[in-house]
Design a protein around this motif. Structure first.
Motif, PDB file in Angstrom:
ATOM      1  N   GLU A  29      -5.340   1.645   2.353  1.00 46.53           N
ATOM      2  CA  GLU A  29      -5.102   0.568   3.329  1.00 46.53           C
ATOM      3  C   GLU A  29      -5.360   1.044   4.750  1.00 46.53           C
ATOM      4  O   GLU A  29      -6.002   0.364   5.556  1.00 46.53           O
ATOM      5  CB  GLU A  29      -3.665   0.048   3.194  1.00 46.53           C
ATOM      6  CG  GLU A  29      -3.398  -1.255   3.932  1.00 46.53           C
ATOM      7  CD  GLU A  29      -2.888  -1.090   5.357  1.00 46.53           C
ATOM      8  OE1 GLU A  29      -2.767  -2.097   6.063  1.00 46.53           O
ATOM      9  OE2 GLU A  29      -2.618   0.054   5.788  1.00 46.53           O
ATOM     10  N   GLU A  30      -4.853   2.248   5.032  1.00 46.42           N
ATOM     11  CA  GLU A  30      -4.949   2.756   6.408  1.00 46.42           C
ATOM     12  C   GLU A  30      -6.394   3.032   6.814  1.00 46.42           C
ATOM     13  O   GLU A  30      -6.705   3.104   7.991  1.00 46.42           O
ATOM     14  CB  GLU A  30      -4.111   4.036   6.557  1.00 46.42           C
ATOM     15  CG  GLU A  30      -2.637   3.866   6.198  1.00 46.42           C
ATOM     16  CD  GLU A  30      -1.845   3.129   7.275  1.00 46.42           C
ATOM     17  OE1 GLU A  30      -2.444   2.673   8.266  1.00 46.42           O
ATOM     18  OE2 GLU A  30      -0.616   3.017   7.107  1.00 46.42           O
TER      19      GLU A  30
ATOM     20  N   ASP B  73       5.951   2.781   7.063  1.00 45.63           N
ATOM     21  CA  ASP B  73       4.561   2.382   6.785  1.00 45.63           C
ATOM     22  C   ASP B  73       3.941   3.327   5.763  1.00 45.63           C
ATOM     23  O   ASP B  73       3.364   4.322   6.129  1.00 45.63           O
ATOM     24  CB  ASP B  73       3.774   2.396   8.098  1.00 45.63           C
ATOM     25  CG  ASP B  73       2.367   1.840   7.932  1.00 45.63           C
ATOM     26  OD1 ASP B  73       2.066   1.277   6.873  1.00 45.63           O
ATOM     27  OD2 ASP B  73       1.574   1.980   8.875  1.00 45.63           O
ATOM     28  N   ASN B  74       3.944   3.110   4.508  1.00 49.04           N
ATOM     29  CA  ASN B  74       4.590   1.994   3.884  1.00 49.04           C
ATOM     30  C   ASN B  74       5.345   2.476   2.653  1.00 49.04           C
ATOM     31  O   ASN B  74       5.261   1.894   1.582  1.00 49.04           O
ATOM     32  CB  ASN B  74       3.543   0.930   3.523  1.00 49.04           C
ATOM     33  CG  ASN B  74       4.154  -0.334   2.978  1.00 49.04           C
ATOM     34  OD1 ASN B  74       5.276  -0.678   3.306  1.00 49.04           O
ATOM     35  ND2 ASN B  74       3.447  -0.999   2.091  1.00 49.04           N
TER      36      ASN B  74
ATOM     37  N   ASP C 141       4.584  -4.816   3.722  1.00 50.96           N
ATOM     38  CA  ASP C 141       4.101  -3.636   4.448  1.00 50.96           C
ATOM     39  C   ASP C 141       5.029  -3.433   5.645  1.00 50.96           C
ATOM     40  O   ASP C 141       5.095  -4.295   6.516  1.00 50.96           O
ATOM     41  CB  ASP C 141       2.651  -3.907   4.903  1.00 50.96           C
ATOM     42  CG  ASP C 141       1.959  -2.670   5.449  1.00 50.96           C
ATOM     43  OD1 ASP C 141       2.629  -1.637   5.623  1.00 50.96           O
ATOM     44  OD2 ASP C 141       0.742  -2.757   5.707  1.00 50.96           O
ATOM     45  N   MET C 142       5.750  -2.326   5.650  1.00 54.66           N
ATOM     46  CA  MET C 142       6.722  -2.008   6.709  1.00 54.66           C
ATOM     47  C   MET C 142       7.893  -2.988   6.663  1.00 54.66           C
ATOM     48  O   MET C 142       7.925  -3.962   7.400  1.00 54.66           O
ATOM     49  CB  MET C 142       6.059  -2.031   8.094  1.00 54.66           C
ATOM     50  CG  MET C 142       4.924  -1.036   8.224  1.00 54.66           C
ATOM     51  SD  MET C 142       3.954  -1.200   9.754  1.00 54.66           S
ATOM     52  CE  MET C 142       5.195  -0.875  11.004  1.00 54.66           C
TER      53      MET C 142
ATOM     54  N   HIS D 231       0.848  -1.198   0.000  1.00 55.62           N
ATOM     55  CA  HIS D 231       0.000   0.000   0.000  1.00 55.62           C
ATOM     56  C   HIS D 231       0.879   1.242   0.000  1.00 55.62           C
ATOM     57  O   HIS D 231       1.921   1.266   0.656  1.00 55.62           O
ATOM     58  CB  HIS D 231      -0.996  -0.013   1.165  1.00 55.62           C
ATOM     59  CG  HIS D 231      -0.439   0.281   2.529  1.00 55.62           C
ATOM     60  ND1 HIS D 231      -0.305   1.564   3.018  1.00 55.62           N
ATOM     61  CD2 HIS D 231       0.001  -0.536   3.522  1.00 55.62           C
ATOM     62  CE1 HIS D 231       0.180   1.517   4.261  1.00 55.62           C
ATOM     63  NE2 HIS D 231       0.384   0.258   4.589  1.00 55.62           N
TER      64      HIS D 231
HETATM   65 ZN   LIG Z   1       0.888  -0.312   6.576  1.00 50.97          ZN
END
Ligand SMILES: [Zn+2]
Length: 468
Positions: free
Chosen positions: A324-325, A291-292, A353-354, A274
């Protein structure tokens, strides 16, 4: 896999200019255009049925200035403005108008309301002198008993209401606009898991709190009413909420590396990250470097390296997801209607992700070998991670539903694997900045991703129905 090129992408994506890449925001669109320019130069193909972007709709509802609240006593009408005069304590969406006489409900507690004779509240505004405890259950009880709304007349700010920003949050949100995912119900009805799971719409039920200043003025004019349970008040309340609705569109970027084996090219391995983050809060930018931006830049590097290595037997689709968030919106929109060419189907998902923090040897995985969704595709990560210097993989099964792979698993029912370098104190803080990232670690995660892709020709993926 070039760490220097990853660094350049990170610097841009997590810069102040990107304002935290909120969904929706002009900066998110800028980020999407940046990603597009990067993949176009790589020689990938548009991966959303001939286009680069899958667009999906959001709905923004905003309380209009035409909204009204007035309280009448006899012939006198006192009008109040949101925020300065009154606050909203409900999240009702949509336009409505409620007018009625008033009846006291005392403290609004369960025994108090239960003791009222049936029909006492029917068609009336319930009035309390203090915000009742357990407001949501009070709302349910009032709504059930036919009340049209709840008006709170508080003369003073309680100790637990002194934090102005949390007290006014719902009201400010309503005025600034609430944004939600607005997926159309999928044609065909029954096979629409996303549409089906959408929450049932609740009848609006206004809960309005007159602020102490406005309450004091009302009481100064007309005396302070006794709000004893079941006692009628000499007030009429008219609350009208006008909500403007606007449809917005945000985008997922889809770039395809077609497979070379005519027997397998219709099978699509979807690699995702994302690119959105949480934007600006209270004037502070949340850069979302780990992130991210890390996964976003990592996916660019993975795409670039994949092109350099040449096609696999199966097709590989790189998807940069938005929203995404906000609740995995981009992947939800993708899964509801995968914009693949005819006959193509997603067979697996690798989600990152991350991927830029924590100790060099630490790599987190879900589904882990202990998880019920563990699968041979995820098994490749266990097999290949040591080659990139990672120690024993660490389970992050507690985050199995926390990123976009979850939708691919649940809605497309394909094997997934989610890689991350784990949680840290800067998670969702303004301090999640680029200088804290370990770029060589990002490059190692990318190389591991490439190894996993390279190993997939040995795997068979279940021949599920084509997704379209
Ligand atoms: Zn994320």
């Amino acid at each position: 896999v070039q760490p220097s090129s990853i660094s350049a992408d990170l610097e841009f994506l997590a810069s102040e200019l990107m304002a935290g890449r909120n969904t929706p925001s002009p900066e998110l669109e800028l980020a999407a255009n940046y990603l597009l320019s990067r993949v176009q130069r790589m020689g990938l193909q548009p991966g959303a049925a001939g286009r680069w972007f899958q667009e999906y709709p959001l709905e923004r509802t905003r309380m209009s200035t035409e909204s009204r609240l007035w309280i009448e006593v006899g012939d006198v009408r006192l009008e109040h403005e949101p925020l300065t005069g009154y606050l909203l304590f409900d999240r009702s969406r949509g336009t409505f108008a409620r007018e009625g006489a008033c009846v006291g409900i005392g403290d609004g507690s369960k025994p108090t309301l239960a003791a009222l004779p049936e029909g006492t509240l029917e068609g009336l505004w319930a009035v309390a002198r203090q915000r009742p405890e357990h407001l949501q259950s009070v709302r349910r009880r009032l709504q059930k008993s036919g009340a049209v709304g709840l008006l709170i007349l508080s003369e003073e700010t309680r100790e637990d209401e002194k934090d102005e920003s949390s007290l006014t949050a719902t009201t400010r949100k309503a005025l600034d606009g609430n944004v939600s995912l607005a997926l159309p119900a999928k044609i065909g009805g029954d096979d629409a898991p996303v549409a089906k799971s959408r929450r049932r719409k609740r009848e609006p039920f206004p809960i309005l709190g007159l602020r102490p200043g406005a309450t004091a003025r009302l009481f100064a004019e007309f005396g302070s009413p006794d709000c004893a349970p079941g006692v009628s008040l000499e007030l009429r309340v008219h609350a009208e909420r006008v909500v403007d609705t606007e449809t917005l569109h945000v985008r997922n970027l889809c770039a395809l590396l077609p497979g070379s084996d005519p027997g397998r090219a219709a099978d699509v391995i979807l690699c995702s990250a994302h690119y959105d983050h949480v934007g600006v809060r209270r004037g502070e930018t949340y850069p979302g470097a780990d992130d991210n931006a890390s996964g976003t830049a990592g996916l660019l590097a993975l795409a670039e390296a994949s092109v350099a290595r040449g096609p696999l037997d199966r097709s590989v689709l790189f998807v940069w997801l938005s929203g995404e968030e906000k609740g995995l919106w981009g992947s939800k929109a993708y899964c509801q209607d995968p914009p693949l060419g005819p006959g193509l189907r997603v067979v697996a998902n690798l989600n990152i992700d991350m991927i830029g923090r924590t100790r060099a040897e630490d790599l987190y995985i879900t589904p882990s070998a202990d998880h019920e969704a563990f699968n041979p595709f995820a098994g490749l990560v266990y097999e290949l991670a040591p080659a990139e210097g990672f120690g024993p993989l660490i389970s992050q099964d507690e985050f199995y539903s926390a990123s976009d792979h979850y939708n691919f698993a649940k809605l497309l029912e394909v094997p997934v694997v989610f890689l991350s370098t784990g949680d840290h104190p800067d998670y969702h803080k303004p301090t999640d900045t680029v200088d804290k990232l370990d770029v060589s670690k990002i490059a190692r995660v990318v190389r591991l991703g490439l190894r996993v892709l390279d190993a997939t020709p040995a795997l068979e993926f279940a021949r599920a129905e084509a997704t379209r």
